[in-house]
Enzyme design. Structure first.
Site, short mmCIF file in Angstrom:
data_model
loop_
_atom_site.label_atom_id
_atom_site.label_comp_id
_atom_site.label_asym_id
_atom_site.label_seq_id
_atom_site.Cartn_x
_atom_site.Cartn_y
_atom_site.Cartn_z
N GLU A 328 0.64 -1.40 -0.41
CA GLU A 328 0.10 -0.28 -0.15
C GLU A 328 1.41 1.45 0.05
OE1 GLU A 328 -2.24 3.59 1.85
OE2 GLU A 328 -0.60 2.18 2.88
N GLU A 329 2.08 1.73 0.59
CA GLU A 329 2.94 2.82 0.64
C GLU A 329 3.57 2.98 0.19
OE1 GLU A 329 2.31 3.96 3.71
OE2 GLU A 329 1.51 2.97 4.98
N ASP A 356 -6.75 1.32 8.35
CA ASP A 356 -6.06 1.29 7.94
C ASP A 356 -5.74 2.95 8.29
OD1 ASP A 356 -3.54 1.98 6.98
OD2 ASP A 356 -3.62 2.05 5.07
ZN LIG Z 1 -1.24 3.00 5.94
#
Ligand SMILES: [Zn+2]
Length: 459
Positions: A328-329, A356
């Site tokens: 995701e990052e 998140d």
């Molecule tokens: Zn995150």
């Protein structure tokens, strides 16, 4: 934990001979989840294990692969089935070991170090570093207005998060462009490097990393984040004059894409096994802390939510699938890969839920769906209030589930107390000791309850 079933027959569903069924009153399920979750706070135990065994788990790293192993083992122990990894390729950036910025006097002598870290994806510097005068701006417009006076300089982007915004996520959105595009805009202006004020609500000197990007048509210059105290110090020096000079040295680098994957595990639906409700977080994390809040919390809450449902004897009508999304990052390859996988072809997606926003006390859910679905979910508000998490509002579900939501599946995001997340986010302070065991478990309980409602009642 099949041996819990007789107890749960009494606990949940007097009219049902085996386990909790669709006839079980939802408020009984809510109370059973509280009783099962809070004495043990198992989510915190899982998070401790994840952060100790795979603390540094940026995509492409050995730690990220270890995290897939650790979470698969957790899912098996929680009684989930079809535990597996679906492969994706991911970007691979390494921070390296040289990461410094120093203030220099007019003679080039070292005055003091600055607290910095490379932004994720940054190119490194030559071995001797990059040394230049610093020019400060608050915006890209201000940088462009400088014209030729930015040429050959290190550009210092120093616009803070707006503290008057009640929601720090909005304030983050108002400042993070400096991190994402600062290097490109600095290079366009003729600058040689970028220093970006950490995008944080903390009042300390710890730098906060995060993703940044380049464009092919613009020279690639290195970029670092600077701690807030040093950002203020640097700004004061610039105001006072003479113009400070800084040397930056970095040996971070971009490597070829690396094999990786998403880890999955399920409670298979008793009536509609092909109807899938996803619950997840992202298993990759920035490499400065141990990603306890971002997003180890969301990953272990997804596992714990399913474990809790199983412990109280729920056999869901639809399949509940925990997904540990990779990358995701700095790439979203896991989220995209999951949604595009041919494995999805035979499935009917029902909903996707992501946690998140950190492992803080839950408040409710954001809902990313059409108005009819939102209205339907709104009807569960009084039930969610039983768990002190009755907020139901339209909004973003989560980054990892966006590719699922974009195909028309309703998305849900766990809403939490938002005020402290950006104190820790993407920094060395994102560690287990910042997570409250009971708040983390509370989130897992609330997620389990929403999954139960969707699974039993549909959307
Ligand atoms: Zn995150």
């Amino acid at each position: 934990m099949r041996n819990h079933a007789p107890y749960l027959t009494l606990l949940l569903c007097a009219g049902c001979l085996s386990t909790a069924c669709s006839g079980t009153p939802p408020d009984s399920v809510a109370r059973a989840l509280i009783r099962a979750g809070f004495p043990k706070n198992t989510a915190f135990t899982l998070l401790k294990e994840l952060t100790e065994q795979a603390g540094h788990r940026l995509s492409g790293s050995a730690g990220s692969l270890k995290a897939l192993d650790v979470t698969q083992q957790m899912m098996r122990q929680a009684g989930l089935t079809h535990v597996r990894v679906e492969s994706v390729m991911v970007p691979h950036w390494e921070r390296g070991t040289v990461e410094e910025a120093v203030l220099l006097d007019a003679g080039g002598r070292r005055i003091s170090p600055l607290s910095v870290c490379a932004l994720g994806g940054s190119v490194g510097t030559p071995i001797r570093g990059i040394t230049a005068d610093v020019v400060e701006v608050q915006s890209f417009d201000q940088l462009r207005a400088l014209g030729k006076s930015a040429v050959g300089k290190i550009v210092f982007f120093n616009r803070p998060m707006d503290p008057t915004r009640l929601d720090p996520f909005n304030a983050y959105g108002g400042a993070v462009d400096q991190r994402g595009r600062g290097a490109v805009e600095a290079a366009r202006a003729g600058g040689v490097a970028a220093i970006v004020r950490s995008v944080t609500t903390a009042r300390d000197n710890v730098p906060h990393t995060g993703a940044m990007g380049y464009v092919d048509s613009v020279r690639r210059v290195p970029a670092v984040a600077i701690g807030i105290e040093d950002a203020d110090r640097l700004s004061a020096l610039i105001t006072r004059g003479p113009t400070p000079r800084v040397r930056i040295r970095l040996d971070c680098r971009v490597l070829p894409d690396a094999p990786s994957g998403n880890a999955l595990g399920e409670l298979t639906g008793s009536e509609f096994p092909d109807q899938i409700i996803v619950v997840g977080g992202h298993i990759d994390a920035w490499d400065k802390g141990t990603g306890a809040h971002d997003d180890g919390a969301g990953c272990v809450q997804a596992i714990e939510a399913l474990r809790l449902l199983r412990e109280i004897g729920v056999r869901p009508r639809r399949t509940l699938r925990a997904v540990m999304f990779m990358n995701e990052e700095n790439g979203l390859r896991g989220g995209r890969g999951y949604a595009a996988s041919p494995n999805r072809d035979s499935e009917t997606p029902i909903a996707a839920l992501e946690s998140d926003r950190g492992g803080f006390a839950p408040r409710g859910f954001s809902v990313q769906a059409d108005s009819a679905t939102f209205t339907r979910v709104r009807q569960w508000q009084s039930l969610l209030e039983l768990l002190d998490a009755g907020k139901v509002e339209t909004g973003h579900g989560g980054v990892d589930i966006t590719p699922i939501v974009d195909k028309g599946t309703p998305g849900f995001g766990l809403l939490v107390d938002r005020q402290r997340y950006f104190d820790y986010h993407h920094s060395a302070n994102d560690t287990l000791d910042k997570v409250h065991p009971r708040e983390l478990e509370h989130g897992a309980i609330v997620m389990a309850f929403l999954l139960y409602l969707i699974s039993e009642q549909g959307l």
